[in-house]
Design a protein around this motif. Structure first.
Motif, PDB file in Angstrom:
ATOM      1  N   GLY B 150       0.810  -1.216   0.000  1.00  0.00           N
ATOM      2  CA  GLY B 150       0.000   0.000   0.000  1.00  0.00           C
ATOM      3  C   GLY B 150       0.841   1.262   0.000  1.00  0.00           C
ATOM      4  O   GLY B 150       0.463   2.268   0.618  1.00  0.00           O
ATOM      5  N   VAL B 151       2.006   1.212  -0.664  1.00  0.00           N
ATOM      6  CA  VAL B 151       2.897   2.376  -0.714  1.00  0.00           C
ATOM      7  C   VAL B 151       3.182   2.720  -2.175  1.00  0.00           C
ATOM      8  O   VAL B 151       3.581   1.846  -2.946  1.00  0.00           O
ATOM      9  CB  VAL B 151       4.246   2.084  -0.003  1.00  0.00           C
ATOM     10  CG1 VAL B 151       5.159   3.297  -0.073  1.00  0.00           C
ATOM     11  CG2 VAL B 151       4.011   1.678   1.435  1.00  0.00           C
ATOM     12  N   ARG B 152       2.952   3.956  -2.542  1.00  0.00           N
ATOM     13  CA  ARG B 152       3.263   4.389  -3.916  1.00  0.00           C
ATOM     14  C   ARG B 152       4.704   4.889  -3.981  1.00  0.00           C
ATOM     15  O   ARG B 152       5.231   5.416  -2.999  1.00  0.00           O
ATOM     16  CB  ARG B 152       2.317   5.519  -4.342  1.00  0.00           C
ATOM     17  CG  ARG B 152       0.899   5.062  -4.529  1.00  0.00           C
ATOM     18  CD  ARG B 152       0.675   4.474  -5.951  1.00  0.00           C
ATOM     19  NE  ARG B 152      -0.431   3.526  -5.924  1.00  0.00           N
ATOM     20  CZ  ARG B 152      -0.293   2.218  -6.124  1.00  0.00           C
ATOM     21  NH1 ARG B 152       0.877   1.710  -6.393  1.00  0.00           N
ATOM     22  NH2 ARG B 152      -1.337   1.430  -6.075  1.00  0.00           N
ATOM     23  N   GLY B 153       5.348   4.707  -5.123  1.00  0.00           N
ATOM     24  CA  GLY B 153       6.713   5.206  -5.313  1.00  0.00           C
ATOM     25  C   GLY B 153       7.741   4.510  -4.445  1.00  0.00           C
ATOM     26  O   GLY B 153       8.683   5.133  -3.952  1.00  0.00           O
ATOM     27  N   LEU B 154       7.546   3.205  -4.264  1.00  0.00           N
ATOM     28  CA  LEU B 154       8.468   2.429  -3.424  1.00  0.00           C
ATOM     29  C   LEU B 154       9.861   2.386  -4.072  1.00  0.00           C
ATOM     30  O   LEU B 154       9.986   2.242  -5.283  1.00  0.00           O
ATOM     31  CB  LEU B 154       7.923   1.006  -3.300  1.00  0.00           C
ATOM     32  CG  LEU B 154       8.329   0.175  -2.097  1.00  0.00           C
ATOM     33  CD1 LEU B 154       7.904   0.833  -0.805  1.00  0.00           C
ATOM     34  CD2 LEU B 154       7.674  -1.200  -2.194  1.00  0.00           C
TER      35      LEU B 154
END
Lengths: 348, 369
Positions: B150-154
């Motif tokens: 659930g993390v964008r731009g990992l």
């Protein structure tokens, strides 16, 4: 017709003072026992290859660094535990040099300033163990000794060699210096000592194993140590030891040797299982390393006809021990075989 | 009535003791070998004093439905293909409750905190192809983990090749006529895997991603693209940040003094590693610092929370040149034993509890008479 003879006990000792000769016998046994106790540690060898009737082990442990590095806590306790565990169930003889009694001169070659002819020198023993500070190719002591090139120093470089009077000499070369000695295995319980680059590995092979004299000079069977850090103790906030890592590791190492594991397996398994601690559910793992060799002989048709893998070698009197590499190589060449020596640097 | 309360209290106490024994008897096994690789960040090598005023993030961790997580991992391993499996039990390791799933040729271990291990067959025998070749810029892995966590731009960092062990070989050949040839070094890695780190807010999650790929061209249709996968990918529900204060640094110095019975000069304390690790309650990813007294082998681990520090552990090493950390979770590797262990434990616990209850009932009845 059967003749019978009556022989009486008194007849045998007729004319002999039994009481007197019993005393002589008893005193002789006592004297022989005392002489054996004193001389056996250095004289108990069976053949020309420096093989004793029991394994001779020397341990150098340093906890007190005299301000040259931070003191360690349990490395000499670990040495004691190793010795008591090993000798409790084997014929091994273990000699421990603690703190200031452990010195660089007991590791250096004579040309560099070492004293190979003294009893405390590593080259006089089959199994050599160091417990103390380390870094890649280096081990550190708590006292200074005079190095012919470096002056007063407290360290030994396993990959170092020096140019003296027109010739190169290794700083350390594990070889036979007397009829009785022939170092077989070195154990380095110190941080990262075998965390080697290719060039450091090559220097250790050329110096420590070959003595800068090629394959015909190889006596040593292998070195085991660490590619990661070597953990002494784990503590809680009160400063109490909550995990005695070095002691547990050395105890396990000795137990595995007694239980017939090879030296490489005994060390790597002891490190992988005991140089480990956990917090927050995660484990933090120490990693062992080893340098050893395989010798293979090929006949004129290119068929592999003989090989010795030193990584399978066990401790003397407990399991199989092979002849020194120089002897094996020469015997293969004498048979007219091509000899392939594969040096291995194993990192777990 | 008083007897009944006493008996019930006794039963509860005994049940508690039995549970405690089983939790305490969980044993850990040795893990495989991995290369230590520093993932540099701005605070590694920094003096402890200098982190005053630095801003760190804390990541709040939610829980996965382990059935769903196992299914999603299978989808990733098989590249979207379906593959049946069933849940066979659970094991407890290092404080993690790990659910175990299996089919004929795959074993999956997952915890609700996001620990995952997938082993296809024995995890090493299928034709090998480096995962870094299969997924050249790790875009597949990044996309999958972004969605999962659930993390964008990992940010994913490749950290090289690890393995069970590596062997560097140098060969010397001697011929009977005295000719001598040297070759090497050649490095041989046993059971290799590619290693990646997930980086959040400039700090890596301490637990690396380990992947061993499959050369599908040599296996045929229906083969997975991965034969071994291990990672910790917590589900991030929110994050907040804080600034390190002088008080926190003083607290850490006190920990050092107490653990090593010393009065350390705080300017000698250096951060030698920093990464994110789950908190003790496993509800957060907290910045974790490995701090060394310069020139010594004395090391301390602390976690940083918004307004406090948490002492984790202290240790002495036989070196002043100390490497980085690579934490692992040791799951018993023999799935049959592990699964049965739990089932047996449940059975034994049930029998003991039943026995205790039975004895208590008999005692109670006797007292009544």
């Amino acid at each position: 017709m059967i003749k019978t003879y009556n022989i009486y006990f008194d007849d045998i000792f007729n004319g002999i003072n039994v009481k007197y000769w019993s005393k002589v016998l008893l005193i002789s046994i006592i004297i022989i026992s005392i002489i054996s106790m004193i001389t056996l540690p250095s004289l108990g060898y069976a053949n020309d290859y420096g093989t004793a009737t029991y394994p001779r082990v020397i341990i150098y442990c340093i906890e007190d660094y005299n301000g040259k590095a931070n003191d360690l806590e349990r490395l000499c306790a670990a040495a004691d535990t190793f010795a008591s565990t090993l000798t409790s169930n084997s014929s091994a003889f273990v000699y421990i040099l603690q703190n200031n009694n452990s010195r660089p001169i007991y590791w250096w070659t004579e040309e560099i300033g070492g004293t190979p002819n003294v009893y405390e020198h590593a080259y006089q023993w089959h199994y050599i163990i160091f417990l103390g500070h380390g870094s890649p190719t280096m081990i550190y002591f708590g006292v200074d000794d005079t190095h012919k090139i470096l002056g007063n120093v407290n360290y030994v470089g396993l990959a170092s060699y020096w140019y003296i009077n027109g010739a190169y000499y290794p700083e350390v070369y594990f070889h036979r210096v007397t009829f009785y000695s022939a170092p077989k295995w070195v154990t380095l319980a110190s941080c990262q000592t075998l965390n080697l680059t290719s060039s450091q590995l090559n220097d250790i092979l050329v110096n420590d194993f070959e003595g800068r004299g090629g394959l015909s000079n190889v006596y040593l069977h292998g070195i085991v140590g660490m590619r990661s850090d070597f953990l002494d103790v784990v503590k809680n906030l009160l400063g109490w030891i909550v995990y005695d890592a070095a002691v547990e590791t050395m105890k396990d190492y000795a137990t595995r040797l007694i239980n017939n594991e090879s030296i490489v397996n005994a060390w790597s398994n002891a490190v992988l299982t005991k140089q480990q601690y956990s917090f927050l559910g995660f484990s933090f793992q120490g990693h062992p390393a080893a340098v050893t060799l395989i010798i293979q002989g090929y006949d004129s048709n290119g068929n592999l006809v003989a090989q010795i893998k030193y990584d399978t070698e066990k401790m003397y009197t407990i399991g199989t021990v092979y002849a020194d590499p120089n002897t094996v190589i020469q015997s293969y060449l004498d048979n007219g075989w091509k000899v392939v020596v594969t040096w291995e640097h194993i990192k777990w | 009535m008083r007897h009944r309360i006493r008996i019930i209290s006794l039963i509860m106490l005994l049940v508690f003791i039995v549970q405690l024994i089983f939790v305490a008897s969980n044993t850990l096994s040795a893990s495989s070998m991995h290369n230590n690789i520093y993932i540099n960040n701005s605070i590694q090598g920094m003096r402890l004093n200098n982190i005053v005023g630095e801003r760190f993030s804390i990541y709040v961790v939610g829980k996965y439905d382990t059935d769903v997580l196992a299914s999603r991992m299978i989808g990733f391993v098989w590249s979207g293909g379906s593959h049946g499996f069933v849940r066979v039990g659970s094991v407890r390791a290092g404080g993690f409750l790990v659910d175990v799933y299996r089919s004929a040729d795959v074993k999956i271990y997952v915890s609700s905190h996001g620990f995952v291990r997938v082993v296809v067959g024995d995890g090493m025998s299928l034709p090998f192809l480096a995962y870094s070749v299969i997924d050249k810029n790790a875009s597949l892995l990044r996309g999958f983990l972004e969605d999962l966590m659930g993390v964008r731009g990992l940010h994913i960092v490749y950290a090289g090749v690890g393995g069970e062990k590596s062997v560097t070989e140098i060969v010397e050949t001697v011929y009977p006529n005295g000719t001598h040839i040297s070759s090497g070094p050649v490095v041989r890695i046993v059971n290799p895997f590619d290693k990646y780190y997930v980086v959040l807010g400039g700090l890596r999650i301490g637990y690396p991603v380990k992947i061993r790929g499959v050369d599908r061209d040599r296996v045929g249709g229906g083969a997975p693209r991965i034969q071994y996968l291990e990672l910790l990918a917590p589900r991030i529900t929110s994050k907040y940040s804080f600034v390190v204060t002088k008080n926190m640094v003083e607290e850490i110095k006190k920990y050092f003094d107490s653990a090593f019975k010393t009065n350390v000069n705080v300017s000698k304390l250096v951060i030698i590693d920093a990464y994110l690790l789950l908190s003790e309650d496993k509800n957060k990813l907290l910045p974790t610092l490995k701090i060394q007294e310069k020139g010594t082998g004395n090391v301390l681990w602390v976690q940083l929370d918004t307004d406090k520090t948490i002492f984790i552990s202290a240790a002495t090493y036989a070196s002043s040149d100390i490497g980085s950390d690579e934490p692992t979770i040791n799951i018993p590797t023999t799935i049959t034993g592990s699964d049965n262990e739990l089932n047996n434990n449940i059975l034994i616990t049930a029998l003991i509890v039943a026995g205790i209850i039975g004895i208590s009932i008999i005692t109670l009845k006797k007292k009544r008479h």
